[in-house]
Motif scaffolding. Structure first.
Motif, PDB file in Angstrom:
ATOM      1  N   GLN A 458      28.577 -40.141  -2.911  1.00 57.98           N
ATOM      2  CA  GLN A 458      29.533 -38.864  -3.633  1.00 57.98           C
ATOM      3  C   GLN A 458      28.216 -39.147  -4.484  1.00 57.98           C
ATOM      4  N   PHE A 459      28.979 -40.048  -5.541  1.00 58.23           N
ATOM      5  CA  PHE A 459      28.374 -40.892  -6.999  1.00 58.23           C
ATOM      6  C   PHE A 459      27.004 -40.591  -6.851  1.00 58.23           C
ATOM      7  N   GLY A 460      26.391 -41.232  -5.784  1.00 59.73           N
ATOM      8  CA  GLY A 460      24.364 -41.583  -5.638  1.00 59.73           C
ATOM      9  C   GLY A 460      24.094 -40.800  -5.607  1.00 59.73           C
ATOM     10  N   VAL A 461      24.522 -39.274  -5.564  1.00 52.99           N
ATOM     11  CA  VAL A 461      24.265 -38.089  -5.441  1.00 52.99           C
ATOM     12  C   VAL A 461      24.029 -37.351  -6.578  1.00 52.99           C
ATOM     13  N   LEU A 462      22.453 -36.926  -6.975  1.00 50.50           N
ATOM     14  CA  LEU A 462      22.768 -35.954  -7.920  1.00 50.50           C
ATOM     15  C   LEU A 462      22.753 -34.637  -7.424  1.00 50.50           C
ATOM     16  N   PRO A 463      23.962 -33.678  -8.044  1.00 51.45           N
ATOM     17  CA  PRO A 463      23.709 -32.377  -7.416  1.00 51.45           C
ATOM     18  C   PRO A 463      23.250 -31.258  -8.254  1.00 51.45           C
ATOM     19  N   ASP A 464      22.940 -30.060  -7.284  1.00 50.62           N
ATOM     20  CA  ASP A 464      21.816 -29.627  -7.724  1.00 50.62           C
ATOM     21  C   ASP A 464      22.676 -28.557  -8.495  1.00 50.62           C
ATOM     22  N   LEU A 465      23.732 -28.180  -8.853  1.00 53.83           N
ATOM     23  CA  LEU A 465      24.304 -27.217 -10.056  1.00 53.83           C
ATOM     24  C   LEU A 465      25.777 -27.872 -10.198  1.00 53.83           C
ATOM     25  N   ILE A 466      26.457 -28.089 -11.174  1.00 50.01           N
ATOM     26  CA  ILE A 466      28.047 -28.350 -11.435  1.00 50.01           C
ATOM     27  C   ILE A 466      28.325 -27.088 -11.951  1.00 50.01           C
ATOM     28  N   LEU A 467      29.359 -26.946 -11.408  1.00 50.80           N
ATOM     29  CA  LEU A 467      30.405 -25.948 -12.028  1.00 50.80           C
ATOM     30  C   LEU A 467      32.033 -26.113 -12.701  1.00 50.80           C
ATOM     31  N   LEU A 468      31.865 -25.745 -13.990  1.00 45.91           N
ATOM     32  CA  LEU A 468      33.653 -26.197 -14.106  1.00 45.91           C
ATOM     33  C   LEU A 468      34.965 -25.231 -14.299  1.00 45.91           C
ATOM     34  N   ASP A 469      35.693 -25.616 -13.932  1.00 44.74           N
ATOM     35  CA  ASP A 469      36.880 -24.513 -14.089  1.00 44.74           C
ATOM     36  C   ASP A 469      37.258 -24.402 -15.960  1.00 44.74           C
ATOM     37  N   GLY A 470      36.700 -23.486 -16.457  1.00 42.43           N
ATOM     38  CA  GLY A 470      36.666 -22.853 -17.975  1.00 42.43           C
ATOM     39  C   GLY A 470      35.636 -22.169 -18.299  1.00 42.43           C
ATOM     40  N   GLY A 471      35.375 -22.263 -19.700  1.00 40.64           N
ATOM     41  CA  GLY A 471      34.786 -21.437 -20.230  1.00 40.64           C
ATOM     42  C   GLY A 471      33.621 -22.381 -20.857  1.00 40.64           C
ATOM     43  N   ARG A 472      33.096 -21.424 -22.084  1.00 41.80           N
ATOM     44  CA  ARG A 472      32.167 -22.590 -23.225  1.00 41.80           C
ATOM     45  C   ARG A 472      32.781 -23.884 -23.613  1.00 41.80           C
ATOM     46  N   GLY A 473      34.072 -23.432 -24.256  1.00 46.50           N
ATOM     47  CA  GLY A 473      33.920 -25.136 -24.699  1.00 46.50           C
ATOM     48  C   GLY A 473      34.415 -26.196 -24.416  1.00 46.50           C
ATOM     49  N   GLN A 474      34.507 -25.772 -22.341  1.00 50.43           N
ATOM     50  CA  GLN A 474      34.918 -27.072 -21.495  1.00 50.43           C
ATOM     51  C   GLN A 474      33.370 -27.543 -21.533  1.00 50.43           C
ATOM     52  N   VAL A 475      32.401 -26.413 -21.016  1.00 55.58           N
ATOM     53  CA  VAL A 475      30.802 -26.524 -20.907  1.00 55.58           C
ATOM     54  C   VAL A 475      30.021 -27.127 -22.154  1.00 55.58           C
ATOM     55  N   ASN A 476      30.471 -26.905 -22.971  1.00 56.76           N
ATOM     56  CA  ASN A 476      30.241 -27.708 -24.180  1.00 56.76           C
ATOM     57  C   ASN A 476      29.821 -28.841 -24.579  1.00 56.76           C
ATOM     58  N   ALA A 477      31.704 -29.627 -24.002  1.00 58.19           N
ATOM     59  CA  ALA A 477      32.580 -30.708 -24.195  1.00 58.19           C
ATOM     60  C   ALA A 477      31.381 -31.544 -23.564  1.00 58.19           C
ATOM     61  N   VAL A 478      31.284 -31.203 -22.446  1.00 53.48           N
ATOM     62  CA  VAL A 478      30.869 -31.742 -21.144  1.00 53.48           C
ATOM     63  C   VAL A 478      29.291 -32.217 -21.127  1.00 53.48           C
TER      64      VAL A 478
END
Length: 611
Positions: A458-478
């Motif tokens: 799976q680490f060799g595959v580029l996903p089409d979408l990433i969803l984080l459990d969290g809000g704006r803070g998690q998204v910006n940190a990532v």
């Protein structure tokens, strides 16, 4: 090498049987096949104008080089191909994974043991019988054993709940011995459980004789209550045996296999008959292929030569091209003659027809399901402003217990369904405090690094979408953590919850919330993803806490430090197993000598610790 260069190389191959191995630019094996004539088979892949289905076309597009192994016969090539596929599991070969996974029969270790069918093994001290490839068969075995030996299947705990409340309906209709009534002796119950385990392990034939002997012994010592209980068990076993319709002769061991296909997928259905009765049904789905003949040729040797039980008779809807070589390999695998054939008329021909009907029905259900899921993914893409529906979605969640220990769970949804083989877990390496933002950033940066180095799976595959459990803070940190990596090109969103811990919306890094509750299908789908990643992350966290708890228990033993505790757990799995081990067994652990083994044994058994 280019496709034209590969074609020129293929034209130089001999007209001999053998195995060919195709690799990509990273030198990873992506396909393994066999051929009666290597030159003809391999050159077909790279010659211009030859039509192929979607899967083969993708494989050819990724092919960079190939090797061949020349064999003495088609039989030798078939056996070698099966062993190589099993060893390397190439990406574009069919992988024989049905949707059932492995199943186990679980027997708890307690004064009043309980029997159940489970889908996975846990480190809980229970005994697990298996694994079995069919959850259908496991459920049937457990239900039969529970019915025959009248074992409880309720949620009551014994002996705590004995005498509390009235017996349930199962007790009144004779399906449970009513342990809760307090009238069943613990010894009788444990013997019934042992009988159930013997029934599961060895089948009905071998157990009746032993039960009859036990009934006579109980009768001789005037224990008529015990004798009556065993008599009822024998009657139940006989009734179960008689209740299953014999459709072929009683000594028949036969698999019936048929294939059906649509424009998007092929299904192989297998009906397994043992002792004349249908004991199991298995179905395998293969997407992005429509070539029934090619699939049949690949499927049969991989299924049977990969360790599956080979019956005396295999009835199929059509023979593969290399039927003679396959039959020879089956004979060798079984150690006796195997009859591989296509029945033309009679009862077995009707059974092949039944297998075909099952394959068609499964494809019909799958087509409807895929149509719904495709529509759902299209709607999700529209809501998020994506150009195309996300085929591969990865989701991440952080779990911690406030003690500075954090873990991250990663789940994968492919074509709208969980892909458990792609699930991954991260234990924080650089974050030594409770910080969800930093933990999420570390997990995704490590994910990006794995992809950059060309990791497999799976680490060799580029996903089409990433969803984080969290809000704006998690998204910006990532976003900051993966900036400049290939993962930065993947659409990234957070999933936020309301005050009742239910999914409310999807959020962007700018803090803009995208409402999803107006679209019931998308709302349910995103909620399922968030619930699954939360479950996976918290399960890993609890497992880590359990390990830590176990290790801390062992470090209470004088002279046992964290490294020794870890070594003991690695060898014995649980503290209970360490407690039950003998000094000699303990001394075989790395870092534990005879003196320390005596000290550990003495600690748990009240002996005098060695100096």
């Amino acid at each position: 090498m280019t496709k034209a260069e590969l074609y020129e190389k293929a034209k130089m191959l001999p007209l001999l049987p053998g195995v060919y191995i195709i690799r990509d630019k990273k030198n990873e094996i992506i396909y393994i096949g066999k051929a009666k004539r290597l030159r003809i088979r391999v050159s077909q892949y790279f010659r211009e104008g030859v039509p192929h289905d979607n899967k083969v076309t993708q494989m050819i597009n990724h092919a960079f080089q190939f090797d061949v192994i020349v064999c003495q016969s088609e039989f030798e090539a078939l056996v070698l191909e099966a062993s190589q596929i099993k060893a390397h599991t190439p990406k574009y070969n069919i992988l024989l994974k049905d949707d059932k996974g492995y199943s186990y029969v679980r027997l708890t270790k307690e004064p009043w043991p309980r029997l159940s069918a489970v889908l996975q093994k846990e480190e809980d001290g229970a005994e697990y019988i298996g694994p079995y490839t069919s959850s259908f068969a496991v459920r049937e075995m457990v239900e039969t054993a529970q019915n025959v030996f009248r074992l409880p299947r309720c949620n009551r705990h014994f002996p705590q709940d004995i005498g509390k409340g009235r017996p349930c309906l199962n007790a009144h209709i004779g399906k449970c011995m009513a342990v809760c009534s307090g009238k069943i002796r613990r010894e009788d119950y444990q013997q019934a459980v042992q009988g159930a385990v013997r029934l599961i392990r060895h089948g009905k034939k071998d157990i009746v004789k032993g039960l009859e002997q036990q009934m006579m012994e109980a009768s001789d010592r005037l224990d008529f209550e015990r004798a009556a209980l065993i008599r009822d068990q024998i009657t139940a076993i006989t009734k179960v045996s008689a209740g299953q319709k014999v459709v072929v002769s009683e000594d028949t061991q036969m698999d019936v296999i048929a294939f059906a296909g649509t424009s998007h997928a092929v299904c192989a259905a297998i009906l397994r008959y043992r002792d004349g009765r249908l004991t199991d049904k298995r179905e395998f789905l293969f997407h992005d292929t429509t070539d029934l003949d090619a699939l049949r040729e690949q499927f049969l040797p991989q299924y049977y030569l990969g360790g599956e039980e080979v019956p005396r008779t295999i009835a199929v809807d059509a023979l593969p091209e290399a039927a003679e070589a396959l039959n020879q390999a089956l004979n060798q695998a079984r150690g006796s003659a195997v009859h591989l054939y296509v029945p033309q008329r009679g009862d077995v021909a009707k059974l092949v027809n039944m297998a075909y009907t099952n394959a068609v029905e499964r494809l019909a259900r799958e087509s409807g399901r895929y149509a719904r899921e495709e529509k759902l993914l299209e709607e999700l893409a529209q809501l998020l402003g994506m150009e195309k529906a996300p085929a591969v979605i990865e989701s991440y969640d952080i779990s911690n217990w406030g003690d500075g220990t954090s873990v991250c769970g990663m789940v994968v949804f492919e074509n709208g369904k969980p892909k458990r083989a792609g699930y991954r877990r991260f234990k924080m390496r650089t974050v030594d405090r409770t910080d969800d933002y930093a933990s999420m950033a570390e997990a995704l940066s490590r994910r990006a690094a794995e992809y950059a180095r060309g990791a497999a799976g799976q680490f060799g595959v580029l996903p089409d979408l990433i969803l984080l459990d969290g809000g704006r803070g998690q998204v910006n940190a990532v976003r900051q953590a993966i900036a400049g990596t290939e993962l930065a090109r993947v659409p990234l969103f957070g999933m936020v919850k309301d005050d009742h811990h239910r999914t409310r919306a999807i959020v962007t890094g700018e803090g803009r919330e995208i409402a999803i509750n107006l679209n019931r299908g998308v709302f349910t789908f995103v909620t399922a993803i968030q619930d699954e990643v939360h479950r996976f992350a918290i399960t890993y966290q609890r497992w880590q806490q359990k390990k830590k708890s176990y290790a801390s228990t062992l470090t209470e033993v004088p002279g046992v430090g964290p490294a020794t505790a870890k070594a003991l757990l690695a060898r014995f799995k649980t503290v209970g197993a360490v407690r039950q081990a003998s000094p000699d067994e303990l001394a075989m652990t790395d870092g534990v000598g005879p003196a320390m083994a005596q000290r550990i044994y003495g600690y748990f058994h009240g002996g005098t610790p060695a100096n």
